[in-house]
Write a protein that holds these residues in place. Sequence first.
Motif, PDB file in Angstrom:
ATOM      1  N   PHE A 161      68.533   4.669 -11.660  1.00 12.74           N
ATOM      2  CA  PHE A 161      67.463   5.669 -11.615  1.00 12.74           C
ATOM      3  C   PHE A 161      67.087   6.017 -10.171  1.00 12.74           C
ATOM      4  N   TYR A 162      67.095   5.005  -9.317  1.00  9.92           N
ATOM      5  CA  TYR A 162      66.738   5.280  -7.923  1.00  9.92           C
ATOM      6  C   TYR A 162      67.688   6.304  -7.308  1.00  9.92           C
ATOM      7  N   ARG A 163      68.976   6.094  -7.525  1.00  9.84           N
ATOM      8  CA  ARG A 163      69.959   7.063  -7.013  1.00  9.84           C
ATOM      9  C   ARG A 163      69.658   8.473  -7.493  1.00  9.84           C
ATOM     10  N   LEU A 165      66.753   9.705  -8.584  1.00  9.25           N
ATOM     11  CA  LEU A 165      65.434  10.262  -8.300  1.00  9.25           C
ATOM     12  C   LEU A 165      65.075  10.305  -6.819  1.00  9.25           C
ATOM     13  N   MET A 166      65.629   9.389  -6.041  1.00  7.60           N
ATOM     14  CA  MET A 166      65.190   9.272  -4.652  1.00  7.60           C
ATOM     15  C   MET A 166      66.260   9.671  -3.650  1.00  7.60           C
ATOM     16  N   THR A 167      67.452   9.950  -4.121  1.00 10.16           N
ATOM     17  CA  THR A 167      68.480  10.434  -3.210  1.00 10.16           C
ATOM     18  C   THR A 167      69.060  11.703  -3.819  1.00 10.16           C
TER      19      THR A 167
END
Lengths: 187, 187
Positions: A161-163, A165-167
């Motif tokens: 999810f980080y990949r 949403l944040m990148t």
Amino acid sequence: MMREDPRIERSRQVILRAALAELGEVGYGAFTIESVAARAGVGKSTIYRHWREKIALIADAFQTFHEEELSDVSTGSPREKLERIVRHVAEIVSDSIFSKCIPALIDGAARAPEVHAFYHRFQAEARQPLIDVIAEGIALGDFRAGIDPALAGVAILGAIFYRRLMTNETFDPDRAAELIETVLGKP
Amino acid sequence: MMREDPRIERSRQVILRAALAELGEVGYGAFTIESVAARAGVGKSTIYRHWREKIALIADAFQTFHEEELSDVSTGSPREKLERIVRHVAEIVSDSIFSKCIPALIDGAARAPEVHAFYHRFQAEARQPLIDVIAEGIALGDFRAGIDPALAGVAILGAIFYRRLMTNETFDPDRAAELIETVLGKP
DNA sequence: AATTTCCGATACGTTGACGTATCGTTACGA
DNA sequence: TCGTAACGATACGTCAACGTATCGGAAATT
């Protein structure tokens, strides 16, 4: 007596798909019923006829398309099962009918209790089998001992999810095995 | 000639704080200038006088309060430095002036290019030192070899954000060391 | 003290979505 | 074939926020 007019189900499908597309495009706060009607090529009275509020429409859309989100967790070693789940989640997050709605849902969940409720329930349903498989793998000695399965599971899901949403990238499903190795060690 | 009227900076601060609070409460899509003005106890003409669009106001608010987001990465072993960074991120994510705005920013980043630009830049600025420390630790043999520092870093950050966004809990900063151990192995 | 400028308040017309109601038209079931 | 139910389109008044303009008063500089 009429059993069921097929027009109802037909327009229902069109409207629900349009609602998801609209949600993904404009977000939760700017989501309007008029836009959904226009996108679906439908009179807005048709929407109001079936759903009282926008929340009900959004929730219904997710319930309806949620079926396919089930992973096969029946066969194979814990590591194999885990890899199948992780790959599946990565695929859904990077490209599916839901994919574009994730930011809108995160935002909606922070405001509307109804969105919060069903979104977190979906997340929990996806998360639990993954944690169970990790626990099973630890018990069988496939994964390193002494770690919290819930924490490891959150690290794996979090990476995906980080990949997203944040990148600017998504997590490549083909790197599922590598992600598992990173968090849980080599076979 | 007037050098600088202190009233400008004073109302600027009040408005920027109100903007962040408003953003955290109603989200990006429902963010209105009138509400910010009411919350700040300010005429809306004062806001329009200084910012042309809501995007400029939001971006300015984040730039202004971004200073304190710097971790000390100067002393200690890689593991100690990493723990300090992770703890710091966990604290910001679970409780800070920015914390409540994260869902709104994720949503805004998916719609408005300007939000996308500065939000992802902030994320990258927080992420890079963490990845660097992991790479340093691998080189020095403090962490297990053969893993991708970027992937491990994303797993660690992802765990913190996932907890905040997809479950009801936040990540307890006191579990920073445990999270590092889970992903990178025991000391 | 005089003057400048920044302020809050308020009024304005405009716009877009709200939710309701009406009305022919079309597609269905009996 | 006939009656009915669901449809699309459209019109309606309401409301909230838009962005602009104006104004007297307060606070700053000079």
